[in-house]
Design a protein around this motif. Structure first.
Motif, mmCIF file in Angstrom:
data_model
loop_
_atom_site.group_PDB
_atom_site.id
_atom_site.type_symbol
_atom_site.label_atom_id
_atom_site.label_comp_id
_atom_site.label_asym_id
_atom_site.label_seq_id
_atom_site.Cartn_x
_atom_site.Cartn_y
_atom_site.Cartn_z
ATOM 1 N N THR A 1 -7.297 3.740 -8.024
ATOM 2 C CA THR A 1 -6.306 3.781 -6.941
ATOM 3 C C THR A 1 -7.015 3.987 -5.608
ATOM 4 O OG1 THR A 1 -4.734 4.794 -8.458
ATOM 5 C CG2 THR A 1 -4.188 4.878 -6.125
ATOM 6 N N GLY A 2 -7.992 4.892 -5.601
ATOM 7 C CA GLY A 2 -8.749 5.139 -4.374
ATOM 8 C C GLY A 2 -9.445 3.876 -3.890
ATOM 9 N N LYS A 3 -9.991 3.117 -4.830
ATOM 10 C CA LYS A 3 -10.693 1.894 -4.425
ATOM 11 C C LYS A 3 -9.717 0.895 -3.817
ATOM 12 C CE LYS A 3 -14.287 1.880 -8.016
ATOM 13 N NZ LYS A 3 -14.703 1.164 -9.233
ATOM 14 N N VAL A 4 -8.589 0.699 -4.490
ATOM 15 C CA VAL A 4 -7.634 -0.305 -4.002
ATOM 16 C C VAL A 4 -7.043 0.144 -2.662
ATOM 17 C CG1 VAL A 4 -5.416 -1.434 -4.453
ATOM 18 C CG2 VAL A 4 -7.107 -1.237 -6.284
ATOM 19 N N LEU A 5 -6.686 1.420 -2.596
ATOM 20 C CA LEU A 5 -6.106 1.926 -1.351
ATOM 21 C C LEU A 5 -7.113 1.806 -0.204
ATOM 22 C CD1 LEU A 5 -3.388 3.145 -0.655
ATOM 23 C CD2 LEU A 5 -4.289 5.402 -1.223
ATOM 24 N N GLY A 6 -8.341 2.221 -0.472
ATOM 25 C CA GLY A 6 -9.370 2.159 0.572
ATOM 26 C C GLY A 6 -9.629 0.721 0.996
ATOM 27 N N ASP A 7 -9.695 -0.162 0.016
ATOM 28 C CA ASP A 7 -9.938 -1.575 0.317
ATOM 29 C C ASP A 7 -8.772 -2.149 1.121
ATOM 30 O OD1 ASP A 7 -11.817 -3.893 -0.558
ATOM 31 O OD2 ASP A 7 -9.806 -4.710 -0.818
ATOM 32 N N GLY A 8 -7.551 -1.814 0.716
ATOM 33 C CA GLY A 8 -6.367 -2.317 1.408
ATOM 34 C C GLY A 8 -6.308 -1.813 2.840
ATOM 35 N N LEU A 9 -6.617 -0.534 3.023
ATOM 36 C CA LEU A 9 -6.571 0.043 4.369
ATOM 37 C C LEU A 9 -7.588 -0.622 5.286
ATOM 38 C CD1 LEU A 9 -6.161 3.864 3.576
ATOM 39 C CD2 LEU A 9 -4.457 2.301 4.487
ATOM 40 N N THR A 10 -8.811 -0.789 4.793
ATOM 41 C CA THR A 10 -9.801 -1.421 5.673
ATOM 42 C C THR A 10 -9.493 -2.901 5.868
ATOM 43 O OG1 THR A 10 -11.242 -1.292 3.766
ATOM 44 C CG2 THR A 10 -11.862 0.016 5.623
ATOM 45 N N THR A 11 -8.888 -3.522 4.872
ATOM 46 C CA THR A 11 -8.525 -4.929 5.037
ATOM 47 C C THR A 11 -7.446 -5.085 6.114
ATOM 48 O OG1 THR A 11 -9.134 -5.438 2.761
ATOM 49 C CG2 THR A 11 -7.687 -6.986 3.844
ATOM 50 N N LEU A 12 -6.593 -4.094 6.247
ATOM 51 C CA LEU A 12 -5.608 -4.128 7.335
ATOM 52 C C LEU A 12 -6.239 -3.776 8.677
ATOM 53 C CD1 LEU A 12 -2.406 -2.312 6.026
ATOM 54 C CD2 LEU A 12 -2.570 -4.687 6.774
ATOM 55 N N GLY A 13 -7.385 -3.111 8.634
ATOM 56 C CA GLY A 13 -8.025 -2.669 9.874
ATOM 57 C C GLY A 13 -7.724 -1.218 10.213
ATOM 58 N N LEU A 14 -7.207 -0.450 9.237
ATOM 59 C CA LEU A 14 -7.008 0.986 9.478
ATOM 60 C C LEU A 14 -8.324 1.718 9.204
ATOM 61 C CD1 LEU A 14 -3.464 1.639 7.983
ATOM 62 C CD2 LEU A 14 -4.121 0.564 10.122
ATOM 63 N N ILE A 15 -8.360 3.001 9.557
ATOM 64 C CA ILE A 15 -9.633 3.723 9.538
ATOM 65 C C ILE A 15 -9.546 4.921 8.597
ATOM 66 C CG2 ILE A 15 -11.394 4.753 11.036
ATOM 67 C CD1 ILE A 15 -9.601 3.504 13.406
ATOM 68 N N PRO A 16 -9.987 4.763 7.351
ATOM 69 C CA PRO A 16 -9.902 5.873 6.393
ATOM 70 C C PRO A 16 -10.765 7.065 6.817
ATOM 71 C CG PRO A 16 -10.420 3.796 5.273
ATOM 72 C CD PRO A 16 -10.557 3.557 6.745
ATOM 73 N N VAL A 17 -10.342 8.266 6.414
ATOM 74 C CA VAL A 17 -11.113 9.482 6.716
ATOM 75 C C VAL A 17 -11.315 10.287 5.421
ATOM 76 C CG1 VAL A 17 -10.362 9.694 9.107
ATOM 77 C CG2 VAL A 17 -8.972 10.716 7.309
ATOM 78 N N GLU A 18 -12.252 11.201 5.450
ATOM 79 C CA GLU A 18 -12.530 12.032 4.279
ATOM 80 C C GLU A 18 -11.523 13.173 4.129
ATOM 81 O OE1 GLU A 18 -14.792 12.155 1.689
ATOM 82 O OE2 GLU A 18 -15.162 10.081 2.338
ATOM 83 N N ARG A 19 -11.175 13.753 5.264
ATOM 84 C CA ARG A 19 -10.296 14.927 5.304
ATOM 85 C C ARG A 19 -9.343 14.760 6.456
ATOM 86 N NH1 ARG A 19 -14.420 18.904 3.318
ATOM 87 N NH2 ARG A 19 -15.993 17.653 4.377
ATOM 88 N N MET A 20 -8.193 15.379 6.388
ATOM 89 C CA MET A 20 -7.343 15.384 7.579
ATOM 90 C C MET A 20 -6.314 16.510 7.502
ATOM 91 S SD MET A 20 -5.152 11.889 6.982
ATOM 92 C CE MET A 20 -3.636 12.115 7.880
ATOM 93 N N LEU B 1 0.832 -1.208 0.000
ATOM 94 C CA LEU B 1 0.000 0.000 0.000
ATOM 95 C C LEU B 1 0.863 1.252 0.000
ATOM 96 C CD1 LEU B 1 -2.805 -1.129 2.446
ATOM 97 C CD2 LEU B 1 -2.961 -0.887 -0.048
ATOM 98 N N ARG B 2 1.979 1.157 0.712
ATOM 99 C CA ARG B 2 2.880 2.298 0.738
ATOM 100 C C ARG B 2 3.446 2.550 -0.661
ATOM 101 N NH1 ARG B 2 8.445 3.361 2.913
ATOM 102 N NH2 ARG B 2 8.520 5.548 2.318
ATOM 103 N N THR B 3 3.861 1.473 -1.353
ATOM 104 C CA THR B 3 4.381 1.620 -2.710
ATOM 105 C C THR B 3 3.307 2.185 -3.630
ATOM 106 O OG1 THR B 3 5.639 -0.371 -2.278
ATOM 107 C CG2 THR B 3 5.592 0.378 -4.543
ATOM 108 N N LEU B 4 2.093 1.677 -3.473
ATOM 109 C CA LEU B 4 0.990 2.161 -4.294
ATOM 110 C C LEU B 4 0.797 3.664 -4.073
ATOM 111 C CD1 LEU B 4 -1.389 1.499 -6.205
ATOM 112 C CD2 LEU B 4 -2.777 1.071 -4.170
#
Ligand code: ARG
Length: 624
Positions: A605-624, A570-573
């Motif tokens: 890219t957004g789909k894969v990144l979002g899917d990967g993050l939630t698959t790891l158990g991280l918590i995506p946000v809209e803004r930060m 995910l980091r490489t992506l």
């Protein structure tokens, strides 16, 4: 690995295997491995096969010659550019460059709701042992790892379409638990503790007090006598020893009452269990770790099975007596240390429970695979328990084969002094304190970077960023290695951190906010219209290749039980995306077609990144 039809590695593998068979005839190994991976140097290709070198060695022939033979039989039509002078390089690497329209086709195939992950033909039942808290004790950083790694593995298996059963093997039985139960009962009788307001902090204190109370200081007494330190000191120590022996005896009686299901004793134990578990589940929820109450399968749930397990092992001649204790000899499994299953005082052990656990998991729950996310220091224990269970037939599946038993061992969390992470006074760090601090620190950064965010969104974002930072730091280091816990490092918005990955996704979200404003184009428009990919720039192709690796990375992460592989991916992506975004204007693209093509790449890219993050158990946000 299941074959995923749009994964270029898989496609190339198939083509290479045919070529190897055709080229080598009877010399070809029965199960040839083309050893395909991303090209080390993108100048020479997108992928490379390293098959010729080991083949050359095995066949005693020059590897370049073998490489040439393979290439002569290689059919790359529809996937890659035909071989040319630079195809074979160095000692015999075979370089492959994908054909431009092949990328687009493969990406299009990846862009499905499942993101190219095909349902397994035969889904497995995988039991994941995670969390593993102990009654009457605060969760500390060790439980962070058992929870976060176990949950990430479980999510990855689920994502791949397997059936996952989570098991929280709570340490809720045995003499230490009886000690604290007796102690709390005593405090309650004396009115120094309010059972209705019992907290985990109270229990933690009581646990330690009970331990102290039950430890007779025999050495001290001996020393007092040996050095003749006077009658007063001797009397004091005699009293301590007598008191401790009495407390220990009371605890043993309590254990017997617990074992025989005595109502009042069990009720006291249950109260302690409830307080501990509700704190545990609250922390797991806060961690976004899926450890629901139904996953609790503590040691106590095996209490009535242990005698049966031991009898069974004795009856079948698998357990033998040794110095009054019962052991299973494991020398035939290459393990020198015998597995102790009953002490000479008749008590069962941690290992006895794990044998019963394997039997239940495989034979009742139907596990094909049992994975244990537990501290590496329990390595010998699991080696023994696995070998013992296999010897006893407890891991035998209905089809006669043995379930896979695997210890996903993790290293120790260290402080900045490189010693196990402790508070200044040498205590274990409370997990809840750690989470609080991460969130506070994340909040400070969010406020500074994004002062316009409304206060309650700021709070939510800080929570997501702080927790994700801790989790990513834990998941991204090589699982078995120790790692140094550093708030400063894990909370950086640049580098190999959770916040960096969340931020990459936030950037994509903000591109689409702008796209909506400027052109009225939303993410769902892109999904509906599916504008064709244009992959002219090298950065676009590099990003495409990274995207295409996603299903394969999930597979290999699950196979190796190494969440850090998905982290690295995910980091490489995110980095490839960042390079693409710098080099290839999206909203300022020269024409509408290019804009559409690039927005599609952003979207995927957004789909894969979002899917990967939630698959790891991280918590995506809209803004930060
Ligand atoms: N309660 C144990 C501990 O804190 C961990 C349990 C691990 N799981 C198991 N099946 N033994 O060390």
């Amino acid at each position: 690995m299941t074959s995923t039809s749009h994964d270029p590695v898989q496609l190339l593998r198939d083509r290479f295997i045919s070529a190897m068979r055709a080229a080598l005839g009877p010399d070809c190994p029965p199960d040839p491995d083309p050893l395909i991976g991303p090209a080390r140097n993108p100048k020479f290709g997108d992928y490379q096969s390293n098959a010729a070198m080991p083949l050359g060695k095995a066949l005693g022939r020059p590897p370049r010659e073998i490489a040439q033979q393979i290439v002569d039989h290689l059919d790359l039509a529809g996937i890659a550019l035909p071989p040319d002078d630079s195809t074979i390089a160095g000692p015999g690497f075979i370089n492959i460059r994908l054909a431009p329209d092949a990328y687009a086709g493969l990406l299009d195939a990846l862009d499905t709701p499942d993101l190219g992950v095909e349902k397994p033909a035969a889904p497995e039942t995988i039991v994941v042992d995670l969390c593993g808290v102990n009654l009457a004790k605060q969760m500390h950083v060790g439980h962070l790892r058992a929870t976060v790694i176990g949950d990430a593995l479980a999510r990855i298996f689920e994502r791949l379409g397997h059936r996952v059963i989570r098991q929280n093997h709570v340490g809720d039985w045995g003499l230490p638990i009886a000690m604290v139960t007796a102690h709390v009962a005593d405090l309650a009788r004396r009115g120094t503790i309010d059972l209705d307001k019992l907290t985990l902090d109270d229990l933690d204190t009581a646990y330690r007090a009970a331990q102290r109370d039950c430890s007779p200081d025999r050495r001290g007494l001996e020393a007092v006598r040996r050095y003749d330190l006077g009658p007063k000191a001797e009397a004091e120590l005699e009293e301590q020893v007598a008191g401790a022996e009495e407390a220990l005896e009371r605890a043993k009686q309590t254990l017997i009452r617990l074992q025989s299901h005595d109502g009042a004793t069990v009720a006291m134990w249950q109260r302690i269990a409830d307080v501990t578990m509700s704190a545990c589940h609250a922390i797991c929820r806060r961690l976004h770790a899926n450890v629901p109450p139904e996953s609790a399968a503590g040691e106590s749930t095996y209490r009535d099975e242990l005698a049966g397990v031991v009898d069974d092992l004795v009856n079948r001649g698998l357990a033998v007596e040794s110095d009054g204790a019962l052991v299973i000899d494991l020398k035939d499994a290459g393990i020198a240390e015998p597995l102790l299953i009953r002490k000479s005082d008749g008590g069962f052990l941690y290992a006895t429970t794990d044998l019963a656990g394997i039997r239940r998991r495989v034979q009742k729950l139907g596990a094909d695979r049992c994975v244990y996310a537990v501290d590496a220091r329990q390595g010998l224990h699991f080696k023994q328990a696995f070998a013992g269970a296999i010897k006893a037939g407890y891991a035998r599946k209905p089809d006669g084969s043995d379930a896979r038993l695997e210890h996903a061992a993790f290293g120790t969390v260290l402080g900045e002094d490189n010693k196990p992470f402790k508070t200044r006074s040498g205590e274990n760090v409370k997990l809840s304190d750690l989470l609080d601090e991460a969130v506070v620190r994340a909040g400070e950064q969010i406020k500074e970077k994004n002062p316009d965010l409304p206060a309650d969104e700021q709070r939510k974002v800080a929570e997501a960023v702080g927790i994700s930072a801790i989790k990513y730091a834990d998941l991204s280091s090589d699982r078995v290695r120790d790692y140094v816990f550093s708030f400063d490092r894990m909370l950086m918005f640049e580098g190999d951190t959770g916040p960096y990955l969340l931020y990459a996704l936030v950037r994509i979200r903000s591109i689409f906010r702008n796209a909506a404003e400027q052109f009225g184009v939303t993410e769902s428009d892109i999904d509906a219209r599916r504008p064709g990919f244009a992959l002219d720039a090298p950065e676009e192709r590099a990003l495409a290749l990274a995207l295409l690796q996603y299903p394969g990375v999930l597979e290999s992460t699950a196979e190796a039980l190494e969440p850090h592989r998905l982290c690295t991916y995910l980091r490489t992506l995110a980095e490839e995306f960042s390079r693409f975004f710098q080099q290839c204007p999206v909203l300022k693209a020269p024409d509408e077609a290019t804009r559409g093509a690039r927005l599609r790449l952003c979207r995927l890219t957004g789909k894969v990144l979002g899917d990967g993050l939630t698959t790891l158990g991280l918590i995506p946000v809209e803004r930060m």
